[in-house]
Structure formats: structure tokens, C-alpha cells
Design a protein around this motif. Sequence first.
Motif, short mmCIF file in Angstrom:
data_model
loop_
_atom_site.label_atom_id
_atom_site.label_comp_id
_atom_site.label_asym_id
_atom_site.label_seq_id
_atom_site.Cartn_x
_atom_site.Cartn_y
_atom_site.Cartn_z
N MET A 247 49.01 43.30 41.58
CA MET A 247 47.77 42.85 41.04
C MET A 247 46.64 43.79 41.41
O MET A 247 46.17 44.53 40.61
CB MET A 247 47.48 41.45 41.51
N PHE B 132 40.20 42.82 43.67
CA PHE B 132 39.19 42.49 42.67
C PHE B 132 37.88 42.16 43.38
O PHE B 132 37.87 41.68 44.50
CB PHE B 132 39.64 41.31 41.82
N HIS C 182 39.06 37.76 39.19
CA HIS C 182 40.27 37.78 38.35
C HIS C 182 40.40 36.43 37.65
O HIS C 182 40.20 35.38 38.27
CB HIS C 182 41.50 38.03 39.23
N ARG D 185 42.56 34.31 34.22
CA ARG D 185 43.49 34.24 33.08
C ARG D 185 43.11 33.07 32.19
O ARG D 185 42.75 32.01 32.70
CB ARG D 185 44.92 34.08 33.57
N GLU E 292 43.45 38.24 30.25
CA GLU E 292 43.34 38.47 31.69
C GLU E 292 42.11 39.34 31.93
O GLU E 292 41.92 40.36 31.26
CB GLU E 292 44.60 39.16 32.22
N GLU F 61 39.67 41.31 34.88
CA GLU F 61 39.69 41.88 36.22
C GLU F 61 38.38 42.62 36.48
O GLU F 61 38.00 43.50 35.70
CB GLU F 61 40.83 42.89 36.36
N HIS G 246 36.78 45.26 38.75
CA HIS G 246 37.21 46.32 39.67
C HIS G 246 36.07 46.91 40.49
O HIS G 246 36.31 47.70 41.39
CB HIS G 246 37.94 47.43 38.90
N TRP H 254 34.91 46.70 34.72
CA TRP H 254 35.79 45.55 34.56
C TRP H 254 36.72 45.78 33.39
O TRP H 254 36.48 46.66 32.56
CB TRP H 254 35.03 44.23 34.47
N ARG H 255 37.82 45.05 33.36
CA ARG H 255 38.87 45.28 32.36
C ARG H 255 39.34 43.93 31.80
O ARG H 255 39.42 42.94 32.51
CB ARG H 255 40.05 45.99 33.02
N THR H 256 39.64 43.95 30.51
CA THR H 256 40.26 42.80 29.88
C THR H 256 41.57 43.23 29.25
O THR H 256 41.71 44.37 28.78
CB THR H 256 39.38 42.16 28.78
#
Length: 149
Positions: free
Chosen positions: A1, A4, A100, A102, A115, A117, A119, A124-126
Motif C-alpha cells: 500500500m 499516506f 487513503h 476506497r 481508490e 491516495e 501522497h 494525490w492519486r485516484t
Amino acid sequence: MGDFLPVHDALAYLSGGWRVLRSVRDLTSGAEGVFTGRTVFSPLNDGGLLHRETGTFVWQGVPRPAERTLRFLPGSTPGAVDVRFGDGRPFHDLDLTTGHWRTDHPCAADLYRGEFEVHGEDHWRTRWRVGGPAKDQLLVTDLTRERAR
């Protein structure tokens, strides 16, 4: 994982401009596309944020302008938001308190599994995995904060 960054105030974190890079893969055919552009989260009168994304989507070598609008409304806690489509229909919940999250979004015969995240303060990320009778796709979006020069 991974590690985060917890976000205690999601709307404050998201506010402002972000550079966007999204890869789109059709897992059945192998076709790939890329969206590059910008997202701006600007204040709404109800305390939420208007999310306006604009840019260019290149699918199988063909570039097209692309845009979308979402509404990020205050959630049950400062770390949470209620994400809605531009017309107000519910999209998904989002809680960045731990950095984080979901979530799922059923769309007709398809299911979007998201999802999120965080960082860092500026990244940030999807990830959305889309499955259904005619879809098997993976969309990964990296957002990097724009800084004033």
C-alpha cells in the motif's frame, strides 16, 4: 500500500489549481489513452468546491478536448466530502482523514471502484477500475498542485 498523508480538512487540501495526468487502459483490447490538463477547485456559496477539469484526451492517437465538472460538498467530518456530478446527482463519498479511501459508484450496468491516495501536500492519486458487460478499464490519475511562481 504505502505511506499516506492524513488530511484533516479535505476541502482546504483540495482547494486551488492542480495539474492532471490520467492514463486510461482498456484491459480487454489493450487500447490506451492519456488525458493531460488542469483541475481547479474553486469556492461555492454552500461551503463546498466546484471542481472544473479541462484538457486534452488522446485516445488511440486522436486528440480531443475534454472537460468535466463536479461538486465537492462538505461531508460528515472535515476530512470527508460528498462528491456530486455537476447537475447535483450523487457520485461517491470521499474521506481523506487517513489519506487513503476506497469507494464504489454503480453506473447503469457498470461498477466503478475507486481508490484515493494522498501522497503529500502537493500530490494525490485516484484509481478507478470500471467493470461491466461492455467495459473493463483502468483509469489512473495523478494530480500535482500548481504553485504560484
